[in-house]
Design a protein around this motif. Structure first.
Motif, PDB file in Angstrom:
ATOM      1  N   THR A  80     -15.279   1.888  -3.761  1.00 37.31           N
ATOM      2  CA  THR A  80     -15.586   2.033  -5.182  1.00 37.31           C
ATOM      3  C   THR A  80     -14.812   1.018  -6.021  1.00 37.31           C
ATOM      4  O   THR A  80     -15.342   0.448  -6.993  1.00 37.31           O
ATOM      5  CB  THR A  80     -15.266   3.460  -5.663  1.00 37.31           C
ATOM      6  N   ALA A  81     -13.563   0.762  -5.640  1.00 31.63           N
ATOM      7  CA  ALA A  81     -12.727  -0.184  -6.371  1.00 31.63           C
ATOM      8  C   ALA A  81     -13.049  -1.635  -6.035  1.00 31.63           C
ATOM      9  O   ALA A  81     -12.527  -2.558  -6.668  1.00 31.63           O
ATOM     10  CB  ALA A  81     -11.254   0.094  -6.082  1.00 31.63           C
ATOM     11  N   GLY A  82     -13.909  -1.848  -5.023  1.00 36.44           N
ATOM     12  CA  GLY A  82     -14.283  -3.203  -4.624  1.00 36.44           C
ATOM     13  C   GLY A  82     -13.298  -3.880  -3.698  1.00 36.44           C
ATOM     14  O   GLY A  82     -13.432  -5.073  -3.395  1.00 36.44           O
ATOM     15  N   ASN A  83     -12.313  -3.119  -3.206  1.00 34.09           N
ATOM     16  CA  ASN A  83     -11.306  -3.697  -2.306  1.00 34.09           C
ATOM     17  C   ASN A  83     -11.773  -3.743  -0.854  1.00 34.09           C
ATOM     18  O   ASN A  83     -11.274  -4.532  -0.059  1.00 34.09           O
ATOM     19  CB  ASN A  83     -10.000  -2.899  -2.408  1.00 34.09           C
ATOM     20  N   ARG A 102       0.857  -1.179   0.000  1.00 29.59           N
ATOM     21  CA  ARG A 102       0.000   0.000   0.000  1.00 29.59           C
ATOM     22  C   ARG A 102       0.897   1.234   0.000  1.00 29.59           C
ATOM     23  O   ARG A 102       1.978   1.225   0.589  1.00 29.59           O
ATOM     24  CB  ARG A 102      -0.937   0.012   1.216  1.00 29.59           C
ATOM     25  N   ASP A 116      -5.348  12.880   1.066  1.00 28.46           N
ATOM     26  CA  ASP A 116      -6.519  12.010   1.213  1.00 28.46           C
ATOM     27  C   ASP A 116      -6.587  11.515   2.657  1.00 28.46           C
ATOM     28  O   ASP A 116      -5.682  10.816   3.124  1.00 28.46           O
ATOM     29  CB  ASP A 116      -6.434  10.812   0.263  1.00 28.46           C
ATOM     30  N   LYS A 171     -15.630  -9.296   0.923  1.00 27.14           N
ATOM     31  CA  LYS A 171     -14.235  -9.435   1.351  1.00 27.14           C
ATOM     32  C   LYS A 171     -14.113  -9.428   2.874  1.00 27.14           C
ATOM     33  O   LYS A 171     -13.019  -9.482   3.419  1.00 27.14           O
ATOM     34  CB  LYS A 171     -13.380  -8.329   0.738  1.00 27.14           C
ATOM     35  N   THR A 213     -11.067   5.309   2.205  1.00 26.06           N
ATOM     36  CA  THR A 213     -12.089   4.262   2.346  1.00 26.06           C
ATOM     37  C   THR A 213     -13.075   4.301   1.184  1.00 26.06           C
ATOM     38  O   THR A 213     -13.413   3.261   0.607  1.00 26.06           O
ATOM     39  CB  THR A 213     -12.848   4.438   3.680  1.00 26.06           C
ATOM     40  N   GLU A 214     -13.549   5.487   0.836  1.00 21.93           N
ATOM     41  CA  GLU A 214     -14.499   5.622  -0.269  1.00 21.93           C
ATOM     42  C   GLU A 214     -13.906   5.099  -1.578  1.00 21.93           C
ATOM     43  O   GLU A 214     -14.583   4.414  -2.359  1.00 21.93           O
ATOM     44  CB  GLU A 214     -14.907   7.088  -0.420  1.00 21.93           C
ATOM     45  N   LYS A 215     -12.639   5.417  -1.814  1.00 22.29           N
ATOM     46  CA  LYS A 215     -11.986   4.954  -3.041  1.00 22.29           C
ATOM     47  C   LYS A 215     -11.872   3.432  -3.067  1.00 22.29           C
ATOM     48  O   LYS A 215     -12.083   2.799  -4.109  1.00 22.29           O
ATOM     49  CB  LYS A 215     -10.592   5.585  -3.160  1.00 22.29           C
ATOM     50  N   GLU A 216     -11.541   2.849  -1.918  1.00 18.27           N
ATOM     51  CA  GLU A 216     -11.377   1.394  -1.860  1.00 18.27           C
ATOM     52  C   GLU A 216     -12.722   0.683  -1.988  1.00 18.27           C
ATOM     53  O   GLU A 216     -12.804  -0.409  -2.565  1.00 18.27           O
ATOM     54  CB  GLU A 216     -10.678   0.994  -0.557  1.00 18.27           C
TER      55      GLU A 216
END
Length: 318
Positions: A162-165, A76, A151, A170, A157-160
């Motif tokens: 959206t990316a499905g991570n 990361r 960020d 999961k 968190t929002e980006k992850e």
């Protein structure tokens, strides 16, 4: 109170003399939030952090058996951005503020380097905005505020998501089915905690929550439990049922947040320059009565891992 007894040259000299200390003052100013996280001093640009994954285990003795399963590295990237500010200030007004504070503390003014105190006061003001932005900041290259610099944890968190991570599939995302009230907060937080991985529940963690959620939890707990023998105090520090492993951390910086984060302190990382060459603190005079406070400082945040064993995110009910 008399007039200002320090000159712009005194402030400029003190900015050079105390630059290292001044550069970390904004971080100190955000201490109420950052004390629950893990620092990475001396950071700039993109810093790659990794956590090891993969299994290794014993089996019945067999001299010919070899475990060929690989070891993975979950990398990361912590992005630490350089922020800047040029702020005009009235040295007399700043001095009066510091003077009043010192009198309140009972200190003798003659024993204090007033130029140093004024600069420390100004640098600490940057920390207040930084403290408010730890979760909500969202990088905007064209922005002008602290919330545009990097960020924050909520934006990451929002980006992850959206990316499905980060997802329920999961096992690192939980969606609350109801809004928090003074009647259900205890049950909601306990259900969230118990839905996290066994690894998280078996180690010390922190639950980062908005202040209003903490207020609802405290009130609900008092009404539900009342005066039973083990309920010895009104304010609750650890989540009921966590065996004192989960610390409740209400934060001003979580105001308006859509998420609750459960993680070990070591998984919540922030990077700062800690006096790198590109960082500066200076005082310049370009006007008859006002001075310019000039600062460039590095800062950024990141999760070390978003694996369910290290992070569990609760999405609040709309």
């Amino acid at each position: 109170m008399g007039t200002l007894n320090i000159q712009s040259t005194d402030l400029a000299k003190s900015a050079v003399q105390y630059q290292k200390e001044l550069l970390i003052m904004p971080v100190i100013g955000a201490y109420e939030t950052l004390k629950h996280m893990t620092p990475l001093p001396g950071s700039r640009g993109r810093v790659v952090m990794g956590s090891l994954g993969g299994d290794i285990e014993l089996g019945p003795y067999d001299p010919s058996r070899v475990d060929n399963s690989g070891v993975s590295i979950d990398a990361r990237t912590l992005e630490v951005f350089l922020g800047s500010v040029v702020k005009k200030f009235d040295p007399n007004e700043a001095w009066q503020t510091v003077y009043g504070s010192l009198l309140t503390q009972g200190e003798e003014l003659k024993q204090v380097d007033m130029a140093q105190q004024v600069l420390f006061y100004l640098a600490a003001q940057l920390g207040k905005k930084l403290n408010e932005s730890i979760f909500s900041a969202k990088r905007n290259d064209a922005g002008t505020t602290t919330k545009d610099l990097f960020d924050g944890f909520d934006s990451i968190t929002e980006k992850e998501i959206t990316a499905g991570n980060i997802a329920t599939a999961k096992k690192n995302l939980y969606e609350f089915g109801a809004a928090f009230t003074h009647q259900n907060a205890v049950d909601l937080l306990k259900a969230f905690y118990w839905a996290s991985s066994d690894e998280l529940q078996s180690r010390p963690t922190k639950m980062y929550i908005p202040v209003n959620v903490m207020n609802a939890y405290t009130e609900d707990y008092q009404q539900s439990v009342g005066a039973v023998p083990y309920n010895q105090q009104y304010q609750k520090t650890f989540l009921e049922g966590s065996n004192n492993l989960c610390e409740l951390v209400p934060l001003v910086s979580k105001k308006g947040s859509n998420f609750i984060h459960l993680a070990p302190q070591g998984n919540m990382v922030y990077g700062y320059g800690n006096g790198l060459a590109e960082e500066t603190i200076a005082v310049e005079k370009h006007a008859p009565f006002l001075l310019d406070f000039v600062a460039t400082i590095f800062f950024g945040t990141q999760f070390r891992s978003i694996a369910p064993e290290a992070l569990f995110v609760g999405k609040l009910h709309a």
